[in-house]
Design an enzyme around this catalytic site. Sequence first.
Site, PDB file in Angstrom:
ATOM      1  N   LYS A  73      -0.740  -4.325  -3.025  1.00  0.00           N
ATOM      2  CA  LYS A  73      -1.838  -3.573  -2.825  1.00  0.00           C
ATOM      3  C   LYS A  73      -2.100  -2.318  -3.510  1.00  0.00           C
ATOM      4  CE  LYS A  73      -4.910  -2.287   0.977  1.00  0.00           C
ATOM      5  NZ  LYS A  73      -4.813  -0.870   0.564  1.00  0.00           N
ATOM      6  N   ASP A 111      10.360   5.790  -9.797  1.00  0.00           N
ATOM      7  CA  ASP A 111      10.025   6.469 -11.129  1.00  0.00           C
ATOM      8  C   ASP A 111      10.824   7.762 -11.141  1.00  0.00           C
ATOM      9  OD1 ASP A 111       8.307   4.266 -11.653  1.00  0.00           O
ATOM     10  OD2 ASP A 111       6.616   5.338 -11.044  1.00  0.00           O
ATOM     11  N   SER A 166       0.706  -1.025   0.091  1.00  0.00           N
ATOM     12  CA  SER A 166       0.013  -0.049  -0.184  1.00  0.00           C
ATOM     13  C   SER A 166       0.885   1.321  -0.031  1.00  0.00           C
ATOM     14  CB  SER A 166      -0.911   0.073   1.244  1.00  0.00           C
ATOM     15  OG  SER A 166      -1.983   0.883   1.099  1.00  0.00           O
TER      16      SER A 166
END
Length: 722
Positions: free
Chosen positions: A493, A479, A468
Amino acid sequence: MKRLTSLFVLFWVSTLAVAAVQPPEALELEPQLEQRFATNLATRFLTNWHYKDTRLDDDLSSRIFDKYIELLDPNRNYFLASDIEGFERYRDNLDDALRHSDLQPAYDVFNVYVNRVRERIDYSVDAVHQPMDFTVDEYYEFDRSEASWAESRAELDELWRKRVKNDYLRLLLTDKEPEAIVETLEERYANMTRRINELKTEDVFQFFMNAFAQSIEPHTSYLSPRTSENFEISMKLSLEGIGALLGRVSEYTTIASVVPGGPADQDGRLQAGDRIIAVGQENDGKLVDVIGWRIDDVVQLIRGPKGSVVRLEVLPEDVSISGPSTVIDIVRNEVKLEEQAAKSRVLEVPVEESEEPVRIGVIDLPVFYLDFNGRAQNRPDYRSSTRDVRRLIGELKEQGVAGLVIDLRDNGGGSLLEATTLTGLFIDKGPVVQVRNSNGRISLEEDVDAGMAWDGPLAVLVNRYSASASEIFAAAIQDYGRGLVIGEPTFGKGTVQSLLDLDDYAPSSDSPSMGQLKITMAQFFRVNGGSTQNRGVIPDIRFPSAGDPAEYGESSLDNALPWSSIDPARYQPAGDLSRLVAVAENRFEGRIVNDEEYNWLLADIEEYNRKSGRTRVSLLESEARAEMEREEERLKNRKAKNGEAESLVENTEIPDGSEFDNLTDEEAAEDDDENDGPDLLLREAAEIVADVAELESDMELLNRQFSQLPPNGKKGAAPQMN
C-alpha cells in the site's frame, strides 16, 4: 469556500422542498435528507480531489453497481438471479443518481437484500429441526464468490440446507448432544435475525458510499460519524469513558473485559460477565433500558466527557435474569488503550563457546499512532509511537542489548508523520519518503534532527500484513542501509489518505453529523525512487510464507493503483549491507535446515496451501471425523515432542455459518492466552541480529565468510530499486 457553501445550502433547502411533496414509500429503510446532502458533498470531493483521475460516467456507474452487490452478498447466498436481473436497470444510471443525490436505487436494492436475508433465516430455523443424514456423500460449497446466482428459491433452499447441515456437523464433531446442537443453532439464527432487524438507514448509506469510494480506489472510503470517532480513538490510543470492552450475549450487552487502570477497574464493582440492562446520566437520573440494543448504541450512551458520571444498571454474571440488579455510578476518565501501544522485551540468544548469551531487544509496534489533537495543543503527555519507541530504546540500552528488532508484523500503518519521525530515530538525518500529489508535485518528508536514538545492529520484521506507514519505515531503513528487513514481502500500500470532515461543509453547526471521507490524495515513493505501491517491500532475508502472493496484498485488490517510480531523492546511505546480508542469510539457512520447529512451519505451509484452494467441504460425518482425527494426531505428535501443539500458520477454516457474512457490526472480546515465549520467526530474527552484531564487530570474519560463499550465495540484498 463561501460560494461552495452557499450552493450546498441551496441544495439542502431544495431537498427539503422535494421531500415535502414526496409520498411515503412502503420500504423498511429510506434515505434521509442529511444523507442526500452528504452524497452531494462526497460526489464532488471524490470526482475532483482524488489522486486518481475520476470521471462520473457509465463505466464508473457499472463498477459501483458490481461493488455494491459484492459488499452486500459477497458469497452469493441471498440474492436470486432474478433479483440481479431486476437491479440491472441501475447499472448505467448510478452516476446520474449520484449527480442528483438520489439514493433511492441503493435503498431499493438494500431492502430486497434485507427481505432475502430474512427468508434465509426463516428457512434455517426450520431446517435445523429436519432429519439429517450424515452418511450421504454430498458437499457444502462454502465459497460461492465465483458461482452463478441461484435461479430459484428452491435452488437457494438446497444451498442453505447444506449450510445448515454443515453448521450441525461442525457442532456434532465436538460431541455435543442433538438437543444442545439445535439450541445452539437456534440462538445463532436468532442473532442473525437480531442483527438484520438492527440495521438503520445510516448502515445502508455507509454500504453504498463505500461501494462508490472503493470503485475508484480500494483505500478510499466513507466513515460514518461513529466510525470516524472510533478511528480517532484508535489513533490517539485513548478515549474518555469507563474503560470496559463490551460484548454481546443474546439480548444483553455484556462486559467482556475491564481495561486495567481504567475507571471501571479502579472502581472495582464492574466485572467481566456482568450484563448491562440500563444506562443513565448524572444530569437527569433517568435510566434508559438497553436490552436488545446494538452495541455501538450502548457505547454511545456510556462514553462521555472526563469527570462526568454514568450510571449502569447491571445484572452480575452469577445472578439469573430474574434476579436483583445493581446500579453502579462510575466517574468517566481518560482511558489509555495500551494494547495498541509499543512494547519491548529482551530475548537472549545463545552463543557457541560462550556462557553469556547475546541480548537482543525487541520492540513490538502494532500501529503508527499519534494523538493529533494533543500534539496540536502541545500537551506535554500526548501519545505517539515515536515518543514511546524512543523511551523503550533508552530502557533497552540500560539492559545492555546488542541489537534491536522492530516487529512490524500485522502493522497496517497509521500516521505518515510518525513513519517519518520514527525513521529519524535510526538515521542521522535526511529524506525519509517522497510524496507526489494529484498535480504531480513532489514533496519530501524529512528527518531534520541530527543524531540517532539507536545506531547499532537493527532488523525490521515484516509480513504480508505490514502496510502503508510500516512499508515507509522498512523501505527507508533498507534504502539507507541502516538495517535488514526480514520476513515476507509486505502488503504493497503506497498511497496517502486524508480525512475530509463533511460536517465542515454543513449549512449550520446544528446540522446532523455526516461523517468523513478517507480519500486517497497522494502516493509515496521511496528515497531510492521506487514505490512500495502494489509490490511492497521485498525483505533482505525472506521467511517462507503460505499462499500465493498474488492472492493477497495490494495487487489482489480491485482498482488498485499500479506500481511506478520517480527520480531518487538526494540522500546519503549509511553503507552497503550486501556482504552482511549474504553472510547472515547463509548462517540463517544453515541454522534452520535441521530445526524441527522450522520444518513444522514448512509442513504447516504445505497443509495450508493444500486446503486453501478448496471451495467445498464434505458433509459425510465419517470423512469429516477422519480429517479432524488426522489433524489432532499431527498436533498430538508435535506436542509430545515440543510441548506445543499450535499450528504455525493461520489455517484455512471452513465457515460454519456462525458469521453473518459482512453484517456483523461488533465482535465480542475474548481473553487471549498467549505464549510468553518468542515465536519461531521472532526468535530467528533475533538470531539474525545477533549474527549481524558479531559480523559488524569483526569485519575480518565477515569478509572471510563472504569469500567462502558459493557464487549464487553472494547476491546479497543491498538497497535497490523495486
